[in-house]
Design a protein around this motif. Structure first.
Motif, mmCIF file in Angstrom:
data_model
loop_
_atom_site.group_PDB
_atom_site.id
_atom_site.type_symbol
_atom_site.label_atom_id
_atom_site.label_comp_id
_atom_site.label_asym_id
_atom_site.label_seq_id
_atom_site.Cartn_x
_atom_site.Cartn_y
_atom_site.Cartn_z
ATOM 1 N N GLN A 104 -33.093 120.008 45.204
ATOM 2 C CA GLN A 104 -32.688 120.451 46.328
ATOM 3 C C GLN A 104 -31.267 121.045 46.508
ATOM 4 O OE1 GLN A 104 -33.166 117.467 49.396
ATOM 5 N NE2 GLN A 104 -34.714 119.033 50.314
ATOM 6 N N LEU A 105 -30.419 120.500 45.953
ATOM 7 C CA LEU A 105 -29.183 121.392 45.881
ATOM 8 C C LEU A 105 -28.576 122.594 45.203
ATOM 9 C CD1 LEU A 105 -27.280 118.094 46.378
ATOM 10 C CD2 LEU A 105 -27.363 119.436 47.784
ATOM 11 N N LEU A 106 -29.435 122.111 43.927
ATOM 12 C CA LEU A 106 -29.595 123.785 42.870
ATOM 13 C C LEU A 106 -29.949 124.626 43.027
ATOM 14 C CD1 LEU A 106 -29.361 121.780 39.794
ATOM 15 C CD2 LEU A 106 -26.741 122.204 40.733
ATOM 16 N N TYR A 107 -31.365 124.614 44.045
ATOM 17 C CA TYR A 107 -31.915 124.856 44.280
ATOM 18 C C TYR A 107 -31.211 126.173 45.498
ATOM 19 C CZ TYR A 107 -35.953 127.711 46.797
ATOM 20 O OH TYR A 107 -36.739 128.716 47.523
ATOM 21 N N ALA A 108 -30.713 125.351 46.059
ATOM 22 C CA ALA A 108 -29.854 126.213 47.407
ATOM 23 C C ALA A 108 -28.402 126.886 47.117
ATOM 24 C CB ALA A 108 -29.544 125.077 48.748
ATOM 25 N N ILE A 109 -28.447 126.364 46.132
ATOM 26 C CA ILE A 109 -26.653 126.987 45.371
ATOM 27 C C ILE A 109 -27.117 128.180 44.859
ATOM 28 C CG2 ILE A 109 -25.060 126.952 43.591
ATOM 29 C CD1 ILE A 109 -24.774 123.898 44.005
ATOM 30 N N ALA A 110 -28.796 128.041 44.025
ATOM 31 C CA ALA A 110 -29.268 129.361 42.936
ATOM 32 C C ALA A 110 -29.503 130.421 44.215
ATOM 33 C CB ALA A 110 -30.260 128.650 42.136
ATOM 34 N N SER A 111 -29.766 130.308 45.240
ATOM 35 C CA SER A 111 -30.826 131.184 46.295
ATOM 36 C C SER A 111 -28.805 132.191 46.711
ATOM 37 C CB SER A 111 -31.273 130.901 47.495
ATOM 38 O OG SER A 111 -30.588 129.812 48.233
ATOM 39 N N VAL A 112 -27.812 131.626 46.401
ATOM 40 C CA VAL A 112 -26.722 132.374 47.198
ATOM 41 C C VAL A 112 -25.701 132.165 46.463
ATOM 42 C CG1 VAL A 112 -26.925 131.197 49.519
ATOM 43 C CG2 VAL A 112 -25.719 130.020 48.003
ATOM 44 N N THR A 113 -25.996 132.584 44.391
ATOM 45 C CA THR A 113 -25.049 133.449 43.862
ATOM 46 C C THR A 113 -25.401 134.462 44.050
ATOM 47 O OG1 THR A 113 -27.256 133.308 42.746
ATOM 48 C CG2 THR A 113 -25.810 131.330 42.551
ATOM 49 N N GLY A 114 -23.746 135.335 43.922
ATOM 50 C CA GLY A 114 -24.042 136.280 43.362
ATOM 51 C C GLY A 114 -23.112 136.970 45.114
ATOM 52 N N THR A 115 -23.011 136.571 46.109
ATOM 53 C CA THR A 115 -22.992 136.892 46.927
ATOM 54 C C THR A 115 -21.475 136.730 46.956
ATOM 55 O OG1 THR A 115 -23.210 134.510 48.048
ATOM 56 C CG2 THR A 115 -24.724 136.097 48.754
ATOM 57 N N LEU A 116 -20.738 135.458 46.860
ATOM 58 C CA LEU A 116 -19.305 134.688 46.505
ATOM 59 C C LEU A 116 -18.056 135.199 45.202
ATOM 60 C CD1 LEU A 116 -19.034 132.808 49.628
ATOM 61 C CD2 LEU A 116 -18.549 134.780 50.388
ATOM 62 N N PRO A 117 -18.565 135.757 44.653
ATOM 63 C CA PRO A 117 -18.671 135.565 42.896
ATOM 64 C C PRO A 117 -16.905 135.613 42.822
ATOM 65 C CG PRO A 117 -18.775 138.148 43.409
ATOM 66 C CD PRO A 117 -18.491 137.601 44.873
ATOM 67 N N TYR A 118 -16.160 135.808 43.170
ATOM 68 C CA TYR A 118 -14.863 134.765 42.352
ATOM 69 C C TYR A 118 -13.706 134.301 43.449
ATOM 70 C CZ TYR A 118 -16.431 137.831 38.357
ATOM 71 O OH TYR A 118 -16.977 138.227 37.387
ATOM 72 N N VAL A 119 -12.645 133.531 42.784
ATOM 73 C CA VAL A 119 -12.240 133.209 43.978
ATOM 74 C C VAL A 119 -10.387 133.936 44.197
ATOM 75 C CG1 VAL A 119 -9.381 131.473 43.941
ATOM 76 C CG2 VAL A 119 -11.523 130.756 42.341
ATOM 77 N N SER A 120 -11.178 134.205 45.614
ATOM 78 C CA SER A 120 -10.013 134.798 45.864
ATOM 79 C C SER A 120 -8.546 135.708 45.799
ATOM 80 C CB SER A 120 -10.533 134.821 47.307
ATOM 81 O OG SER A 120 -9.183 135.510 48.523
ATOM 82 N N PRO A 121 -7.803 136.624 45.693
ATOM 83 C CA PRO A 121 -6.352 136.675 45.357
ATOM 84 C C PRO A 121 -5.846 136.030 46.663
ATOM 85 C CG PRO A 121 -7.527 138.738 46.108
ATOM 86 C CD PRO A 121 -8.533 137.510 45.507
ATOM 87 N N GLU A 122 -6.199 136.089 47.820
ATOM 88 C CA GLU A 122 -5.959 135.441 49.016
ATOM 89 C C GLU A 122 -5.014 133.595 48.506
ATOM 90 O OE1 GLU A 122 -6.279 136.142 53.039
ATOM 91 O OE2 GLU A 122 -4.581 138.453 51.375
#
Lengths: 172, 99
Positions: A104-122
């Motif tokens: 369940q958790l991995l499915y939830a994670i897989a459905s949002v991949t690519g929305t927030l790709p990298y560690v922010s420089p902030e």
């Protein structure tokens, strides 16, 4: 470089967690948990949350785990052979539930991949003690004070609960 | 590094905690598994916070740590009290509330 450090810390964390729930001796479990917490602190550092990494080691790896070890040694538990449930049906159900939760958790994670790709420089600025302290002691002043009351109440409650003459029943 | 690595690690640690709570009988180990789950959620909060470059996720983790410390103190005191009355921390032998 970062990916290798992540793999190192992640492997350590997962291995220590598995060791924690499988080892028969409770002291070993607690020490495995310390390893796990410290490797998670390393992952916090990879995420550039410096303050939380230090707090994780100090509060979790230090204070809370020392409390756990004290209690384990105070109770003087012998490592019992049947600590793990004997019924294999129970085991099977537990693992089934674990697999369900994980998928369940991995499915939830897989459905949002690519929305927030990298560690922010902030994060170079946001993860420091300065930024966190600034937010904690201005916007979140009241919650910090409430936390102080909560901790005091918890300590008083813990002392009251662990007192010898608290229970009505006499010791056997 | 991509976000889903951290979230995946968090999910795996959480699942190990769930399995630990479900399979072990020693109350202290169950308690430590709960701490493991709490910590894995902290990890996912910090990774979201890092990806957004926002301080609020980390503040939530800070308060979660405080509550975890309080919870550990009270929970361990309860375990000591139970041990004093029953001379065991095996949760299958503590059945005062079971009918």
């Amino acid at each position: 470089m970062e990916i290798y450090l992540f793999i190192l810390f992640a492997t350590l964390a997962v291995a220590a967690a598995v060791g924690m729930i499988t080892s028969k001796d409770t002291v070993n479990s607690a020490l495995f948990l310390v390893v796990n917490l410290i490797s998670v602190a390393g992952i916090f550092l990879l995420l550039r949350a410096q303050f939380l990494a230090v707090i994780q080691i100090l509060v979790y790896g230090g204070a809370i785990m020392v409390l756990f070890l004290f209690v384990i040694m105070l109770l003087n538990l012998s490592s019992e052979e049947n600590m793990i449930s004997r019924f294999s049906v129970k085991y099977a159900i537990a693992f089934l539930l674990g697999v369900v939760v994980l998928s369940q958790l991995l499915y939830a994670i897989a459905s949002v991949t690519g929305t927030l790709p990298y560690v922010s420089p902030e994060m170079e600025r946001v993860g420091t003690v300065e930024a966190l302290g600034d937010a904690l002691f201005s916007t979140y002043m009241l919650p910090v004070l409430v936390t102080a009351i909560l901790l005091t109440a918890a300590v008083v409650g813990a002392i009251l609960l662990a007192q010898r003459k608290f229970s009505g029943k006499e010791n056997k | 590094m991509e976000l889903y690595w951290f979230l995946g690690l968090s999910a795996v640690l959480f699942t190990i905690g769930v399995i630990g709570v479900l399979t072990r009988k020693n109350a202290i180990v169950i308690f430590m598994s709960a701490e493991l789950m709490l910590n894995s959620v902290n990890l996912s909060l910090v990774s979201f916070s890092a990806q957004l470059g926002d301080v609020h996720g980390q503040i939530l983790v800070f308060f979660a740590l405080c509550v975890a410390a309080a919870e550990a103190a009270v929970g361990l005191a309860i375990i000591i009290a139970i041990y004093r009355n029953n001379l065991t921390v095996d949760v299958s032998k503590i059945h005062l509330l079971r009918w």
